[in-house]
Design an enzyme around this catalytic site. Structure first.
Site, PDB file in Angstrom:
ATOM      1  N   CYS A 141      -1.507   5.428  10.155  1.00  0.00           N
ATOM      2  CA  CYS A 141      -0.281   4.739  10.581  1.00  0.00           C
ATOM      3  C   CYS A 141      -0.601   3.372  11.140  1.00  0.00           C
ATOM      4  O   CYS A 141      -1.475   3.231  11.989  1.00  0.00           O
ATOM      5  CB  CYS A 141       0.382   5.495  11.725  1.00  0.00           C
ATOM      6  SG  CYS A 141       0.915   7.102  11.311  1.00  0.00           S
ATOM      7  N   CYS A 197       3.313   8.378   1.547  1.00  0.00           N
ATOM      8  CA  CYS A 197       3.804   7.373   2.495  1.00  0.00           C
ATOM      9  C   CYS A 197       4.075   6.099   1.681  1.00  0.00           C
ATOM     10  O   CYS A 197       3.171   5.528   1.081  1.00  0.00           O
ATOM     11  CB  CYS A 197       2.734   7.169   3.560  1.00  0.00           C
ATOM     12  SG  CYS A 197       3.158   5.917   4.768  1.00  0.00           S
ATOM     13  N   GLU A 204       0.818  -1.213   0.000  1.00  0.00           N
ATOM     14  CA  GLU A 204       0.000   0.000   0.000  1.00  0.00           C
ATOM     15  C   GLU A 204       0.857   1.272   0.000  1.00  0.00           C
ATOM     16  O   GLU A 204       1.948   1.300   0.564  1.00  0.00           O
ATOM     17  CB  GLU A 204      -0.933  -0.023   1.213  1.00  0.00           C
ATOM     18  CG  GLU A 204      -1.935  -1.166   1.081  1.00  0.00           C
ATOM     19  CD  GLU A 204      -2.955  -1.230   2.212  1.00  0.00           C
ATOM     20  OE1 GLU A 204      -4.119  -1.541   1.913  1.00  0.00           O
ATOM     21  OE2 GLU A 204      -2.614  -0.983   3.368  1.00  0.00           O
ATOM     22  N   CYS A 225       1.380  -3.204  15.352  1.00  0.00           N
ATOM     23  CA  CYS A 225       1.384  -2.823  13.936  1.00  0.00           C
ATOM     24  C   CYS A 225       0.729  -3.908  13.093  1.00  0.00           C
ATOM     25  O   CYS A 225       1.079  -5.085  13.185  1.00  0.00           O
ATOM     26  CB  CYS A 225       2.821  -2.601  13.481  1.00  0.00           C
ATOM     27  SG  CYS A 225       2.993  -2.378  11.704  1.00  0.00           S
ATOM     28  N   CYS A 280       6.279  -5.947  15.279  1.00  0.00           N
ATOM     29  CA  CYS A 280       5.851  -5.122  16.420  1.00  0.00           C
ATOM     30  C   CYS A 280       4.401  -5.462  16.765  1.00  0.00           C
ATOM     31  O   CYS A 280       3.566  -5.635  15.882  1.00  0.00           O
ATOM     32  CB  CYS A 280       5.974  -3.642  16.097  1.00  0.00           C
ATOM     33  SG  CYS A 280       7.650  -3.166  15.667  1.00  0.00           S
ATOM     34  N   CYS A 298       6.529  -7.327   6.988  1.00  0.00           N
ATOM     35  CA  CYS A 298       7.655  -6.848   7.784  1.00  0.00           C
ATOM     36  C   CYS A 298       8.056  -7.967   8.731  1.00  0.00           C
ATOM     37  O   CYS A 298       7.197  -8.636   9.297  1.00  0.00           O
ATOM     38  CB  CYS A 298       7.271  -5.598   8.574  1.00  0.00           C
ATOM     39  SG  CYS A 298       8.667  -4.923   9.514  1.00  0.00           S
TER      40      CYS A 298
HETATM   41  N1  SAH Z   1       9.059   0.052   9.913  1.00  0.00           N
HETATM   42  C1  SAH Z   1       9.208   1.448  10.080  1.00  0.00           C
HETATM   43  C2  SAH Z   1       8.307   2.268   9.204  1.00  0.00           C
HETATM   44  C3  SAH Z   1       6.899   1.821   9.013  1.00  0.00           C
HETATM   45  S1  SAH Z   1       5.795   2.007  10.356  1.00  0.00           S
HETATM   46  C4  SAH Z   1       9.038   1.832  11.536  1.00  0.00           C
HETATM   47  O1  SAH Z   1       8.580   1.017  12.316  1.00  0.00           O
HETATM   48  O2  SAH Z   1       9.395   2.947  11.867  1.00  0.00           O
HETATM   49  C5  SAH Z   1       5.501   3.755  10.414  1.00  0.00           C
HETATM   50  C6  SAH Z   1       5.102   4.275  11.785  1.00  0.00           C
HETATM   51  O3  SAH Z   1       3.767   3.826  12.141  1.00  0.00           O
HETATM   52  C7  SAH Z   1       6.018   3.784  12.886  1.00  0.00           C
HETATM   53  O4  SAH Z   1       6.352   4.794  13.785  1.00  0.00           O
HETATM   54  C8  SAH Z   1       5.152   2.756  13.553  1.00  0.00           C
HETATM   55  O5  SAH Z   1       5.584   2.514  14.843  1.00  0.00           O
HETATM   56  C9  SAH Z   1       3.789   3.375  13.479  1.00  0.00           C
HETATM   57  N2  SAH Z   1       2.702   2.436  13.718  1.00  0.00           N
HETATM   58  C10 SAH Z   1       2.716   1.116  13.458  1.00  0.00           C
HETATM   59  N3  SAH Z   1       1.538   0.565  13.812  1.00  0.00           N
HETATM   60  C11 SAH Z   1       0.765   1.552  14.304  1.00  0.00           C
HETATM   61  C12 SAH Z   1      -0.582   1.629  14.786  1.00  0.00           C
HETATM   62  N4  SAH Z   1      -1.360   0.553  14.807  1.00  0.00           N
HETATM   63  N5  SAH Z   1      -1.047   2.814  15.175  1.00  0.00           N
HETATM   64  C13 SAH Z   1      -0.274   3.927  15.093  1.00  0.00           C
HETATM   65  N6  SAH Z   1       0.993   3.926  14.640  1.00  0.00           N
HETATM   66  C14 SAH Z   1       1.513   2.760  14.239  1.00  0.00           C
HETATM   67 FE1  SF4 Z   2       7.633  -3.423  10.877  1.00  0.00          FE
HETATM   68 FE2  SF4 Z   2       5.348  -2.350  11.662  1.00  0.00          FE
HETATM   69 FE3  SF4 Z   2       7.333  -2.661  13.398  1.00  0.00          FE
HETATM   70 FE4  SF4 Z   2       7.554  -0.806  11.456  1.00  0.00          FE
HETATM   71  S1  SF4 Z   2       6.061  -0.818  13.145  1.00  0.00           S
HETATM   72  S2  SF4 Z   2       9.109  -2.288  12.117  1.00  0.00           S
HETATM   73  S3  SF4 Z   2       6.436  -1.873   9.816  1.00  0.00           S
HETATM   74  S4  SF4 Z   2       6.243  -4.318  12.369  1.00  0.00           S
END
Ligand code: SAH
Ligand code: SF4
Length: 387
Positions: free
Chosen positions: A343, A105, A92, A119, A116, A112
């Site tokens: 996000c 974005c 996306e 996420c 996390c 990934c």
């Molecule tokens: N992998 C990279 C970039 C992609 S995620 C990273 O983790 O930085 C982009 C941003 O969205 C990151 O700061 C991540 O922590 C945040 N993010 C991920 N899941 C989220 C969620 N469910 N709600 C709000 N922010 C989120």
């Molecule tokens: Fe990967 Fe999502 Fe963690 Fe970013 S926030 S490193 S996209 S799992």
């Protein structure tokens, strides 16, 4: 010679390719400008290129856009595209218009591998890295599509800022990321300033150092926790690169960074990382140690996470603790959540070829703390006293 997708090349790469065809560098520059500045994909259109070159190109190269699987537009103007990248994977890309800018974005991976907890991409597991051409193709499509759609005047740009905050961990796809960034920055490409291109990372320390040397752009670091015990659980990569090492790499990065601060992203999770005590721990961690700004992100929930968004008052109270201590802090506006484009909501379609998804689904639920204003569990206190 095998036919190649010219979106894969930065200008040096394209010059090397043209050299193999017996062409001078300025020809590569012309070609690069046709592709990226004018959005051309048909060599026959490139009127100022010698006919002989156009013929050579037709046999050896092509410009391959991504296949659009769907498009959704939010009531707030945000647009999300789902691109089919083959093999059952789709990624996306999100366009976020604001009064003074247009931000794209961009995704770097199908899925990934970091996993996390909060996420939705992380919950999908990991399929593969995108190529440099697939990263660039998101911008190539969006810029030229939007110029027409928004009826922009000649020379006007739709996209003024890029954030590598789509699906994937960009610093785990370094060899594709760097040429893609170079295309974004190149004056013959999209001509974006280094300050307007942001790489967001969960903290791949050695690659932060390499990025500083190879292609310094604005850096955002997804911190999400003020101590290792909590961060180990939220961002599993922390077990490999703990907070102290991460902050040290941020300081090294600042020597070459186009901005004189690092942005720390902090996703506000109800009862998990959002108490005033957590904010005080953060102040202790960064003040006088790292030049930074905090961007608090209201958590965007999805069913499998088992987590909730912090109430608004808790987010503002948290911000106040940081601000009162002199740490610049903003709260991110949520955009495009009606189309799951906010996000952490980007999930695309991913064939999990690792066992990330399985590992994530069998992890113990996170402990939620609700014990009064201090809100810090004994476990975290123990960790603090060890430090
Ligand atoms: N992998 C990279 C970039 C992609 S995620 C990273 O983790 O930085 C982009 C941003 O969205 C990151 O700061 C991540 O922590 C945040 N993010 C991920 N899941 C989220 C969620 N469910 N709600 C709000 N922010 C989120
Ligand atoms: Fe990967 Fe999502 Fe963690 Fe970013 S926030 S490193 S996209 S799992």
């Amino acid at each position: 010679m095998k036919s190649v997708n010219l979106l894969e090349f930065d200008l040096d790469g394209l010059a090397a390719f043209c050299e193999q065809l017996g062409e001078k560098r300025f020809r590569a520059t012309q070609l690069f400008r046709w592709i990226h500045q004018k959005g051309a994909s048909d060599f026959a259109q490139m009127s100022d290129l010698a006919k002989s070159l156009r013929e050579k190109l037709a046999g050896t190269a092509f410009v391959k856009p991504l296949t659009i699987a769907s498009e959704q537009a939010s009531t707030d103007g945000t647009i999300k595209w789902l691109f089919d990248v083959g093999g059952g994977d789709a990624v996306e890309t999100v366009f976020i218009p604001e009064d003074d800018r247009g931000t794209l974005c961009v995704s770097s991976q199908a899925g990934c591998a970091v996993g996390c907890r909060f996420c939705s991409t992380g919950h999908q597991g990991f399929s593969r890295n995108l190529t440099a051409g697939e990263i660039v193709a998101q911008l190539w499509f969006a810029e030229h599509h939007l110029r027409k759609r928004l009826d922009l005047a000649d020379g006007e740009r739709a996209i003024t800022n890029i954030v590598m905050m789509g699906m994937g961990e960009p610093l785990q796809n370094y060899s594709a990321l760097v040429p893609a960034l170079r295309v974004m920055l190149d004056d013959h490409g999209y001509g974006l300033s280094r300050r307007r291109v942001t790489v967001s990372t969960s903290g791949v320390v050695p690659m932060i150092d390499r990025l500083r040397d190879d292609c310094p752009v604005a850096l955002a670091v997804s911190l999400h926790a003020p101590n290792d015990l909590l961060r180990d659980d939220l961002v599993p990569l922390n077990r490999k690169y703990p907070i102290a090492e991460l902050l040290a790499s941020c300081n090294r990065y600042l020597d070459a960074a186009p901005r004189d601060f690092i942005t720390f992203e902090y996703c506000m999770l109800d009862g998990v990382n959002d108490t005033p005590e957590h904010a005080r721990q953060l102040v202790h961690l960064v003040r006088d140690h790292v030049s930074c700004k905090f961007n608090l992100i209201p958590f965007n929930p999805f069913p499998e996470s088992g987590l909730k968004r912090s109430p608004r008052e808790r987010v503002t109270a948290f911000a106040r603790v940081l601000q009162d201590a002199g740490v610049v802090t903003t709260i991110r506006k949520t955009r495009g959540d009606d189309i799951d484009a906010a996000c952490g909501q980007l999930a695309g379609e991913v064939q999990d070829r690792t066992r990330v998804k399985e590992r994530i689904s069998t992890r113990a639920p996170i402990r939620i703390h609700r014990e009064g204003p201090q809100g810090v569990s004994e476990t975290y206190n123990k960790q603090e006293s060890k430090a």
